[in-house]
Design an enzyme around this catalytic site. Sequence first.
Site, PDB file in Angstrom:
ATOM      1  N   ARG A  78      -1.207   9.586  -3.466  1.00 12.39           N
ATOM      2  CA  ARG A  78      -0.506   8.905  -2.369  1.00 12.39           C
ATOM      3  C   ARG A  78       0.361   7.730  -2.857  1.00 12.39           C
ATOM      4  O   ARG A  78       1.358   7.397  -2.223  1.00 12.39           O
ATOM      5  CB  ARG A  78      -1.493   8.462  -1.289  1.00 12.39           C
ATOM      6  CG  ARG A  78      -2.669   7.596  -1.749  1.00 12.39           C
ATOM      7  CD  ARG A  78      -3.745   7.663  -0.673  1.00 12.39           C
ATOM      8  NE  ARG A  78      -4.886   6.764  -0.850  1.00 12.39           N
ATOM      9  CZ  ARG A  78      -5.978   7.068  -1.535  1.00 12.39           C
ATOM     10  NH1 ARG A  78      -6.048   8.211  -2.196  1.00 12.39           N
ATOM     11  NH2 ARG A  78      -7.009   6.225  -1.582  1.00 12.39           N
ATOM     12  N   GLU A 134      -8.033   2.976  -5.902  1.00 13.71           N
ATOM     13  CA  GLU A 134      -8.761   2.339  -4.802  1.00 13.71           C
ATOM     14  C   GLU A 134     -10.241   2.134  -5.159  1.00 13.71           C
ATOM     15  O   GLU A 134     -10.779   2.841  -6.028  1.00 13.71           O
ATOM     16  CB  GLU A 134      -8.624   3.206  -3.523  1.00 13.71           C
ATOM     17  CG  GLU A 134      -9.276   2.658  -2.257  1.00 13.71           C
ATOM     18  CD  GLU A 134      -8.874   1.216  -1.903  1.00 13.71           C
ATOM     19  OE1 GLU A 134      -8.977   0.317  -2.745  1.00 13.71           O
ATOM     20  OE2 GLU A 134      -8.507   1.005  -0.732  1.00 13.71           O
ATOM     21  N   ARG A 153       0.863  -1.185   0.000  1.00 12.58           N
ATOM     22  CA  ARG A 153       0.000   0.000   0.000  1.00 12.58           C
ATOM     23  C   ARG A 153       0.899   1.235   0.000  1.00 12.58           C
ATOM     24  O   ARG A 153       2.081   1.155   0.355  1.00 12.58           O
ATOM     25  CB  ARG A 153      -0.895   0.017   1.250  1.00 12.58           C
ATOM     26  CG  ARG A 153      -2.020  -0.998   1.168  1.00 12.58           C
ATOM     27  CD  ARG A 153      -2.698  -1.187   2.506  1.00 12.58           C
ATOM     28  NE  ARG A 153      -3.492  -0.040   2.930  1.00 12.58           N
ATOM     29  CZ  ARG A 153      -4.116   0.028   4.101  1.00 12.58           C
ATOM     30  NH1 ARG A 153      -4.028  -0.973   4.967  1.00 12.58           N
ATOM     31  NH2 ARG A 153      -4.826   1.092   4.424  1.00 12.58           N
ATOM     32  N   HIS A 154       0.357   2.360  -0.391  1.00  7.70           N
ATOM     33  CA  HIS A 154       1.057   3.640  -0.281  1.00  7.70           C
ATOM     34  C   HIS A 154       1.390   3.903   1.195  1.00  7.70           C
ATOM     35  O   HIS A 154       0.799   3.286   2.093  1.00  7.70           O
ATOM     36  CB  HIS A 154       0.130   4.765  -0.782  1.00  7.70           C
ATOM     37  CG  HIS A 154      -1.211   4.683  -0.109  1.00  7.70           C
ATOM     38  ND1 HIS A 154      -1.430   5.197   1.148  1.00  7.70           N
ATOM     39  CD2 HIS A 154      -2.356   4.077  -0.496  1.00  7.70           C
ATOM     40  CE1 HIS A 154      -2.678   4.930   1.504  1.00  7.70           C
ATOM     41  NE2 HIS A 154      -3.269   4.250   0.530  1.00  7.70           N
ATOM     42  N   ASN A 188      -5.769   8.388   5.988  1.00  3.59           N
ATOM     43  CA  ASN A 188      -5.546   7.232   6.869  1.00  3.59           C
ATOM     44  C   ASN A 188      -5.490   7.690   8.319  1.00  3.59           C
ATOM     45  O   ASN A 188      -6.048   7.059   9.213  1.00  3.59           O
ATOM     46  CB  ASN A 188      -4.213   6.530   6.559  1.00  3.59           C
ATOM     47  CG  ASN A 188      -4.196   5.797   5.235  1.00  3.59           C
ATOM     48  OD1 ASN A 188      -3.218   5.855   4.511  1.00  3.59           O
ATOM     49  ND2 ASN A 188      -5.263   5.101   4.898  1.00  3.59           N
ATOM     50  N   HIS A 248      -3.523   0.165  -3.301  1.00  2.70           N
ATOM     51  CA  HIS A 248      -4.452   0.455  -2.209  1.00  2.70           C
ATOM     52  C   HIS A 248      -4.999  -0.850  -1.619  1.00  2.70           C
ATOM     53  O   HIS A 248      -4.961  -1.894  -2.272  1.00  2.70           O
ATOM     54  CB  HIS A 248      -5.610   1.301  -2.739  1.00  2.70           C
ATOM     55  CG  HIS A 248      -5.144   2.514  -3.464  1.00  2.70           C
ATOM     56  ND1 HIS A 248      -5.000   3.737  -2.856  1.00  2.70           N
ATOM     57  CD2 HIS A 248      -4.734   2.687  -4.754  1.00  2.70           C
ATOM     58  CE1 HIS A 248      -4.551   4.624  -3.735  1.00  2.70           C
ATOM     59  NE2 HIS A 248      -4.381   4.007  -4.893  1.00  2.70           N
TER      60      HIS A 248
HETATM   61  O1  G3H Z   1     -12.053   2.348   1.413  1.00  2.00           O
HETATM   62  C1  G3H Z   1     -10.969   1.884   1.315  1.00  2.00           C
HETATM   63  C2  G3H Z   1     -10.504   0.678   1.936  1.00  2.00           C
HETATM   64  O2  G3H Z   1      -9.194   0.405   1.595  1.00  2.00           O
HETATM   65  C3  G3H Z   1     -11.326  -0.524   1.603  1.00  2.00           C
HETATM   66  O3  G3H Z   1     -11.419  -1.143   2.781  1.00  2.00           O
HETATM   67  O4  G3H Z   1     -13.225  -2.653   1.989  1.00  2.00           O
HETATM   68  O5  G3H Z   1     -12.270  -2.801   4.303  1.00  2.00           O
HETATM   69  O6  G3H Z   1     -13.745  -0.876   3.632  1.00  2.00           O
HETATM   70  P1  G3H Z   1     -12.743  -1.903   3.206  1.00  2.00           P
END
Ligand code: G3H
Length: 200
Positions: A57, A77, A5-6, A12, A143
């Site tokens: 990012r 993402e 990941r970045h 974050n 991401h």
């Molecule tokens: O929204 C961005 C997240 O990296 C995705 O994570 O699917 O656990 O909400 P999630």
Amino acid sequence: IWLTRHGQSDYNQHGRIGGDPELSPAGEEYAKHLAEFVRKNAPRDQEVAVWTSTLRRTIQTATKITRSPRTWRALDEIDAGVCDGMTYDQVRIEMPDVWAARSADKFRYRYPRGESYEDVIQRLDPVIIQLERQRSPTLVIAHQAVLRAIYAYLMDRPPSECPSISVPLHTVIQLTPTAYGCEEKRFALPPHVEDQGAGG
Ligand code: G3H
């Protein structure tokens, strides 16, 4: 193949989803450690291909390695649609229907005006095809949701498991293709940061 990941972003830090934020100071620090890691571990005679998404990012995380990474929109993402920029707590309180539906089926749930994990897997096809053709080491800086999908594919895990695969910040996942799949090693690089799991 290195997947990461970045570095930590402003979003974050505050547990916000999506957006196009810049790196936090800790994220910039990670970019330096990542460059060092690549320098130490890349085979001497081969150039490392560096792939990022189109978001700032990931490009900023690559800067200490190359000024011109290959950028892929397909690596962006998961699109959180109407929830873009919100925290998970805000979604839970202000959009309880969205929260409940996504919690019930995180793999298939498509954010209103956004994407589901299934959608992400579909758009990753060209990246995966190219990744399998690569003959030199490749560093993919992307991401959380996108890397979960790539990881599941390469490690032969059922796509439905994607949403729960652990892909922490500031960690390089090294996958070495072998005759029977991929061998995995993980390297946690400093600085350690609290991973809120959002803003992938
Ligand atoms: O929204 C961005 C997240 O990296 C995705 O994570 O699917 O656990 O909400 P999630």
